[in-house]
Design a protein around this motif. Structure first.
Motif, short mmCIF file in Angstrom:
data_model
loop_
_atom_site.label_atom_id
_atom_site.label_comp_id
_atom_site.label_asym_id
_atom_site.label_seq_id
_atom_site.Cartn_x
_atom_site.Cartn_y
_atom_site.Cartn_z
N ILE A 173 32.37 41.88 34.31
CA ILE A 173 32.08 42.47 35.54
C ILE A 173 33.43 42.26 36.50
N ASP A 174 33.81 42.99 37.39
CA ASP A 174 34.93 42.81 38.18
C ASP A 174 33.91 42.60 39.83
N TYR A 175 33.80 41.38 40.08
CA TYR A 175 33.01 41.00 41.16
C TYR A 175 33.53 41.80 42.64
N ALA A 176 34.99 42.01 42.63
CA ALA A 176 35.64 42.84 43.94
C ALA A 176 34.89 44.00 43.90
N SER A 177 34.56 44.81 42.75
CA SER A 177 34.35 45.96 42.67
C SER A 177 32.76 46.24 43.08
N VAL A 178 32.10 45.19 42.67
CA VAL A 178 30.77 45.27 42.76
C VAL A 178 30.41 45.12 44.59
N ALA A 200 32.51 45.70 46.79
CA ALA A 200 33.13 47.01 47.60
C ALA A 200 32.16 48.10 47.38
N THR A 201 31.80 48.30 46.29
CA THR A 201 30.61 49.24 45.85
C THR A 201 29.21 49.23 46.83
N THR A 236 29.20 47.30 49.59
CA THR A 236 29.43 47.49 51.20
C THR A 236 29.56 48.90 51.32
N GLU A 237 30.10 49.66 50.50
CA GLU A 237 30.50 51.31 50.78
C GLU A 237 29.08 52.00 50.98
#
Length: 89
Positions: free
Chosen positions: A59-64, A66-67, A69-70
């Motif tokens: 899992i890409d923590y940064a993508s989680v 960002a998603t 938050t968005e």
């Protein structure tokens, strides 16, 4: 042949994600916004990543972040007032 950990969920926890957003019932909440602290608890199967040692399968923590938050900023959420509630109760 069953792999070690197959069918089991692994936990990924993101705690204390701070987001400034405009949610709430009152007008000043929409105008000024407020700070929300979000905790995310993901239960996922990471057995492929563990057995291959391939970071691309995890899992890409940064993508989680960002998603989440968005999604939190995308709309203004307001709890509906119930017409049968009394102001103090």
């Amino acid at each position: 042949m069953e792999r070690v950990g197959e069918g089991q969920a692994d936990g990924i926890f993101i705690q204390g994600l701070n987001v400034h957003a405009r949610h709430g019932l009152l007008d000043h909440e929409a105008q000024l916004g407020q700070r929300f602290v979000i905790d995310i608890d993901l239960q996922v199967d990471l057995s492929d990543a563990a057995s291959s040692d391939d970071i691309g399968q995890t899992i890409d923590y940064a993508s989680v972040v960002a998603t989440a938050t968005e999604a939190f900023l995308a709309s203004r959420y307001v709890r509906a007032r119930s017409s049968n509630r009394r102001p103090n109760g």
